[in-house]
Design an enzyme around this catalytic site. Structure first.
Site, short mmCIF file in Angstrom:
data_model
loop_
_atom_site.label_atom_id
_atom_site.label_comp_id
_atom_site.label_asym_id
_atom_site.label_seq_id
_atom_site.Cartn_x
_atom_site.Cartn_y
_atom_site.Cartn_z
N TYR A 99 0.84 -1.20 0.00
CA TYR A 99 0.00 0.00 0.00
C TYR A 99 0.87 1.24 0.00
O TYR A 99 1.82 1.38 0.78
CB TYR A 99 -0.92 0.02 1.23
CG TYR A 99 -1.68 1.32 1.36
CD1 TYR A 99 -2.79 1.57 0.56
CD2 TYR A 99 -1.26 2.32 2.24
CE1 TYR A 99 -3.48 2.78 0.66
CE2 TYR A 99 -1.93 3.52 2.34
CZ TYR A 99 -3.04 3.74 1.54
OH TYR A 99 -3.71 4.94 1.63
N ASN A 251 1.79 10.83 6.55
CA ASN A 251 0.78 9.95 7.14
C ASN A 251 1.01 9.78 8.64
O ASN A 251 1.30 8.70 9.13
CB ASN A 251 0.81 8.60 6.43
CG ASN A 251 -0.39 7.74 6.78
OD1 ASN A 251 -0.33 6.52 6.67
ND2 ASN A 251 -1.48 8.33 7.18
N GLN A 339 -19.40 30.58 56.88
CA GLN A 339 -18.66 29.90 55.82
C GLN A 339 -18.44 30.85 54.65
O GLN A 339 -19.31 31.66 54.34
CB GLN A 339 -19.42 28.67 55.32
CG GLN A 339 -19.74 27.64 56.38
CD GLN A 339 -20.46 26.45 55.80
OE1 GLN A 339 -20.02 25.33 55.92
NE2 GLN A 339 -21.58 26.69 55.15
N ARG A 345 -14.44 28.50 49.14
CA ARG A 345 -14.46 27.33 50.02
C ARG A 345 -14.32 26.01 49.27
O ARG A 345 -13.72 25.05 49.77
CB ARG A 345 -15.75 27.35 50.86
CG ARG A 345 -15.88 26.22 51.84
CD ARG A 345 -16.86 26.55 52.96
NE ARG A 345 -18.06 27.20 52.50
CZ ARG A 345 -19.25 26.58 52.32
NH1 ARG A 345 -19.36 25.29 52.57
NH2 ARG A 345 -20.30 27.26 51.92
N ASN A 375 1.18 4.53 8.27
CA ASN A 375 0.66 3.29 7.69
C ASN A 375 1.13 3.19 6.23
O ASN A 375 1.05 4.18 5.50
CB ASN A 375 -0.87 3.30 7.74
CG ASN A 375 -1.47 2.10 7.05
OD1 ASN A 375 -1.21 0.98 7.45
ND2 ASN A 375 -2.24 2.32 6.01
N LYS A 447 -14.19 48.09 36.71
CA LYS A 447 -15.52 47.86 36.12
C LYS A 447 -15.39 47.39 34.67
O LYS A 447 -16.04 46.43 34.25
CB LYS A 447 -16.37 49.13 36.21
CG LYS A 447 -17.80 48.92 35.70
CD LYS A 447 -18.66 50.14 35.93
CE LYS A 447 -19.06 50.28 37.38
NZ LYS A 447 -19.96 49.18 37.83
N GLU A 475 -13.11 11.35 2.15
CA GLU A 475 -12.32 10.58 1.18
C GLU A 475 -13.09 9.35 0.69
O GLU A 475 -12.71 8.21 0.93
CB GLU A 475 -10.97 10.20 1.83
CG GLU A 475 -9.85 9.90 0.86
CD GLU A 475 -9.64 8.41 0.65
OE1 GLU A 475 -9.75 7.97 -0.52
OE2 GLU A 475 -9.39 7.72 1.64
N ASN A 478 -13.86 6.29 2.79
CA ASN A 478 -12.79 5.46 3.34
C ASN A 478 -12.44 5.96 4.75
O ASN A 478 -12.33 5.17 5.69
CB ASN A 478 -11.56 5.53 2.43
CG ASN A 478 -10.37 4.78 3.01
OD1 ASN A 478 -10.50 3.62 3.39
ND2 ASN A 478 -9.22 5.43 3.08
#
Length: 707
Positions: A99, A251, A339, A345, A375, A447, A475, A478
Site C-alpha cells: 500500500y 501519514n 462559611q 471554600r 501506515n 468595572k 475521502e 474510506n
C-alpha cells in the site's frame, strides 16, 4: 512499559503487555513535581531525539524557538531507519504489492503502479490542497510558526523509530531546518487527523522536494522560497522521494500532537497558577483557611483535590493576612458569614478534577508524540508491511476536548472569584470595583475589566463544547471516522489563550486588592488615632483637666471604627451621609440616654459634647486620611505591606516590581489595559514561571499533618 528492540522488532519484556502499568507509573508523584520537570526540560539547551523519550517540555521549547534549544538525532537510530528504508526498496524490486508503494491511496488503493517515486510526488501534489489567502504576509490562514516547528520535531521523532521506510538523510534535513529557524508555511486548516495530518504535512514534504509553491519563513520572519530555505539551512539539494517516503512524511499525527504538546505545557502551568491565585484570593478576602484542612480532602480521596488543597494550605500557612483575618473573626464573629462562598471554600474540589484531566491528557499526548503513527508499518524482523490505523489521532482529539473543558472550568472559577473580589457587597471591606482613588465618583476601577472578564468567560465556555462529535465521513467514505485532532488542538489553543487573558486580569486585580488592604490598614490606624485623640480631648477631660466617667465612651467609639469598613467613608470621612459619623453619633447618644443623672450636669454631659466632638473630628480626620494617602503614594506608610510576609509574595513582587505595574486609580492616566498587557506578555513568554514556582519552593509535596 519496558520494551526490547531486537532486529527492529519490539517485544514486551516487563510483564505489562497492555501498557496499563506503565501508564499508572507515569502518574506517580505530584502534579507540581511534574510541572517542575516539564519546566526543566523546557529550558534544556539541546533536545536529543531517539524516538521514545520526547517530552511535552521539549516540544514546547523547540516550538517556541529563538535559538534556545537545538535538536540532535541519536546516531544509534540510524541503523533501524536505514533498515526499513532498504526493506521498502528491496520489496518493490521483488515486485511485492504494498500500500502506498505500488498502490493508490485510500479509497483508490485498488490502482497499481510500478513508478514508486512518481507516485510519492503525486501524493504530495494532490495533498497540497490548502488555502493561504492573500499571500505570504497573511497569517490568518497559515499555521503559526511554533505549531509547525512542533510538528516537524514530533514527525522526526516518530520516523526515527525505524518503522516508516524513509532515509535518515531526510530526517537530518528537517533537523537542520529546525536548528536554523527555517519554518515551512503550512495551511491552518484542511486536516481531519486521520489518515494523519495529510494536508499540512504535505507542505513540509513539498519544501523538502522543492515544489515551486513551497514557501518558508526565515529566522527574522522573512519569506523564503524552497531554494533559499535549503541554502540557509545548509542542505545541499532537494530530495527525490523514494517509494514510501512521501507517505512516511505525511501519514502521521504530528501537527495535532505537536500543537497539543505546546497547549498542554501552558495549561499545566496555568493550572498551578490558578491554585496559587485561589490562595491569594483567600488572603485578600479575609477568608477562613479551614477550607484547606487535609482531613476534609483526604475523606474525598481524589488526588487532584488533595494536592490543590495542600498547595493552598501551604500558601496560607503562616500568612500574615490569615493571622489578621483570624483576629477579625474572633473579635466579631457575626460580621461575616460562618462559611465563605463556594468560589473560595470549594476551590480545591473544583480545581482538583480539572488538574487530573489535564494531567491525564498530558500523559496521553506524551505517549502519542513517542508513537509510530503512520501506515503501513515496516516490520523488518518479520519481513512484512503491516496495514493498520495508527494514523487515527483519536488520543489527540479526546485529550484536547477533555482539556478544553477543564480549562473552561478553571476560567469559570476565576470569573466567580473575580466577581466577588470587585463587589463591595461580598469582598469584606474592599472598595467597589477595587477603586483605588480618592473620589469613587470619578474612579470606577476594574468595572471595565469585569465586563471583559465576562466576555472572556463566555467565549471560553463556548469553546468547551466538543469538537470530536462533529466528524464527517471523508475521502469517498474510506475515512468515515476521523479524529479531528488538530481542530480540537487549535480550539484548545484558543481556550488557553483566553485563560491567559483571564489569569492576567485576575492576577492584576489580586495585586490591586493587596495594595488596597495595605492602604486600608494604614487608614484605619490613622482614623483610630484621630478619633481617640478627639475623644480624649473632648469627651473624657473637663475644662479644668478632670477626668469624667464619659472616658469609657472612648472604648466604644473606637470599636465603631474597628467594625466599620474604612473604604465606606474614606473619600469623605466626616460626611454625615456615611456610616462612620452616623454610628459615632449614635453611640454617643446611646451613652447619653443610658445615664440621665450624668446628663443633667453640663460638665459631665456626653450629649452636650457631641457637637464639639464632631467639629474637632472634622478638623483633624480629613487631614489624617490625606496624610496616609500621600505616605502610601510616596512609599513611606507607617505599616508595611503584609504581602511581604506571605508565600504568595513572589507573584506580587513580579507583577509590581519586575513588570512595573502600579495601583490603578482614576487619578492616573494609565489604563487597566496597559497594565494587563505587561502581565499577559510575561505569561505568554513564560516569565511568570519562576515567581510562580518560588511561591511553592518550600512545599514538601504533602499536606500539613492533621495529627
Amino acid at each position: 512499559m519496558e520494551l526490547c528492540n531486537q532486529n527492529n522488532h519490539i517485544t514486551a519484556v516487563s510483564g505489562d503487555p497492555l501498557n496499563w502499568n506503565a501508564t499508572a507509573e507515569a502518574l506517580k508523584g505530584s502534579h507540581l513535581d511534574e510541572v517542575k520537570r516539564m519546566v526543566k526540560e523546557y529550558r534544556k539547551e539541546a533536545v536529543k531525539l531517539g524516538g521514545e523519550t520526547l517530552t511535552i517540555g521539549q516540544v514546547a521549547a523547540v516550538a517556541r524557538g529563538g535559538g534556545g534549544s537545538t535538536v540532535e538525532l541519536a546516531e544509534e537510530a540510524r541503523a533501524g531507519v536505514k533498515a526499513s528504508s532498504e526493506w521498502v526498496m528491496e520489496s518493490m524490486n521483488r515486485g511485492t504489492d504494498s500500500y502506498g508503494v505500488t498502490t493508490g491511496f485510500g479509497a483508490t488503493s485498488h490502482r497499481r503502479t510500478k513508478q514508486g517515486g512518481a507516485l510519492q510526488n503525486e501524493l504530495i501534489r494532490f495533498l497540497n490542497a490548502g488555502i493561504f489567502g492573500p499571500g505570504a504576509g497573511d497569517t490568518s490562514h497559515t499555521l503559526p510558526k511554533p505549531t509547525t516547528r512542533a510538528a516537524m520535531l514530533v514527525r522526526v521523532n516518530t520516523l526515527l523509530q525505524g518503522y516508516s521506510g524513509i532515509r535518515f538523510e531526510i530526517l537530518e534535513a528537517i533537523t537542520k531546518l529546525l536548528n536554523h529557524e527555517i519554518t515551512p508555511c503550512l495551511p491552518l486548516r484542511g486536516t481531519i487527523t486521520a489518515s494523519g495530518d495529510l494536508v499540512p504535512l504535505s507542505y513540509i514534504a513539498g519544501l523538502l522536494t522543492g515544489r515551486p509553491n513551497s514557501k518558508a519563513v526565515g529566522p527574522s520572519g522573512e519569506t523564503l522560497t524552497a531554494s533559499e530555505a535549503f541554502k540557509l539551512a545548509g542542505v545541499s539539494s532537494f530530495f527525490e522521494l523514494q517509494p514510501k517516503e512521501g507517505l512516511a512524511l505525511v501519514n502521521g499525527t504530528a501537527v495535532g500532537s505537536g500543537l497539543a504538546s505546546t497547549v498542554l505545557f501552558d495549561a499545566n502551568i496555568l493550572a498551578v497558577l490558578s491554585e496559587v491565585m485561589s490562595a491569594m484570593f483567600a488572603e485578600v478576602m479575609q477568608g477562613k483557611p479551614e477550607f484547606t484542612d487535609h482531613l476534609t480532602h483526604k475523606l474525598k480521596h481524589h488526588p487532584g483535590q488533595i494536592e490543590a488543597a495542600a498547595i493552598m494550605e501551604h500558601i496560607l500557612d503562616g500568612s500574615s493576612y490569615v493571622k489578621e483575618a483570624q483576629l477579625l473573626h474572633e473579635m466579631d464573629p457575626l460580621q461575616k458569614p460562618k462559611q465563605d462562598r463556594y468560589a473560595l471554600r470549594t476551590s480545591p474540589q473544583w480545581l482538583g478534577p480539572q488538574i487530573e484531566v489535564i494531567r491525564a491528557a498530558t500523559k496521553m499526548i506524551e505517549r502519542e508524540i513517542n508513537s509510530v503513527n503512520d501506515n503501513p508499518l515496516i516490520d523488518v524482523s518479520r519481513n512484512k508491511a503491516l496495514h493498520g490505523g495508527n494514523f487515527q489521532g483519536t488520543p489527540i482529539g479526546v485529550a484536547m476536548d477533555n482539556s478544553r473543558l477543564a480549562i473552561a472550568s478553571i476560567g469559570k472559577l476565576m470569573f466567580a472569584q473575580f466577581s466577588e473580589l470587585v463587589n463591595d457587597f461580598y469582598n469584606n471591606g474592599l472598595p467597589s470595583n477595587l477603586s483605588g482613588g480618592r473620589n469613587p465618583s470619578l474612579d470606577y476601577g476594574f468595572k471595565g475589566a469585569e465586563i471583559a472578564m465576562a466576555s472572556y468567560c463566555s467565549e471560553l465556555q463556548f469553546l468547551a463544547n466538543p469538537v470530536t462529535n462533529h466528524v464527517q465521513s471523508a475521502e469517498q467514505h474510506n475515512q468515515d471516522v476521523n479524529s479531528l485532532g488538530l481542530i480540537s488542538s487549535r480550539k484548545t489553543a484558543e481556550a488557553v489563550d483566553i485563560l491567559k487573558l483571564m489569569s492576567t486580569t485576575y492576577l492584576v486585580a489580586l495585586c490591586q486588592a493587596v495594595d488596597l488592604r495595605h492602604l486600608e490598614e494604614n487608614l484605619k490606624k490613622a482614623v483610630k488615632s484621630a478619633v481617640s485623640q478627639v475623644a480624649k480631648r473632648v469627651l473624657t477631660v473637663g475644662a479644668n483637666g478632670e477626668l469624667h466617667p464619659s472616658r469609657f465612651t472612648e472604648r466604644d467609639v473606637l470599636q465603631v471604627v474597628d467594625r466599620e469598613y474604612v473604604f465606606s467613608y474614606a473619600d469623605d470621612p466626616c460626611s454625615l451621609t456615611y456610616p462612620l459619623m452616623q454610628k459615632l453619633r449614635h453611640i454617643l447618644v446611646d451613652h447619653a440616654l443610658a445615664d440621665p443623672e450624668r446628663e443633667a450636669n453640663s460638665a459631665t454631659s456626653v450629649f452636650h459634647k457631641i457637637g464639639a466632638f464632631e467639629a474637632e473630628l472634622k478638623l483633624l480626620l480629613p487631614k489624617e486620611v490625606e496624610r496616609v494617602r500621600v505616605e502610601y503614594e510616596e512609599g513611606t506608610s507607617a505599616i508595611a505591606n503584609r504581602i511581604k510576609e506571605c508565600r504568595s509574595y513572589p507573584l506580587y513582587r513580579f507583577v509590581r516590581d519586575e513588570l512595573n505595574t502600579e495601583l490603578l486609580t482614576g487619578e492616573n492616566v494609565r489604563s487597566p489595559g496597559e497594565e494587563f498587557d505587561k502581565v499577559f506578555l510575561a505569561i505568554s513568554d513564560g516569565k511568570l514561571i519562576d515567581p510562580l514556582l518560588e511561591c511553592l519552593k518550600e512545599w514538601n509535596g504533602a499536606p500539613v499533618s492533621i495529627c
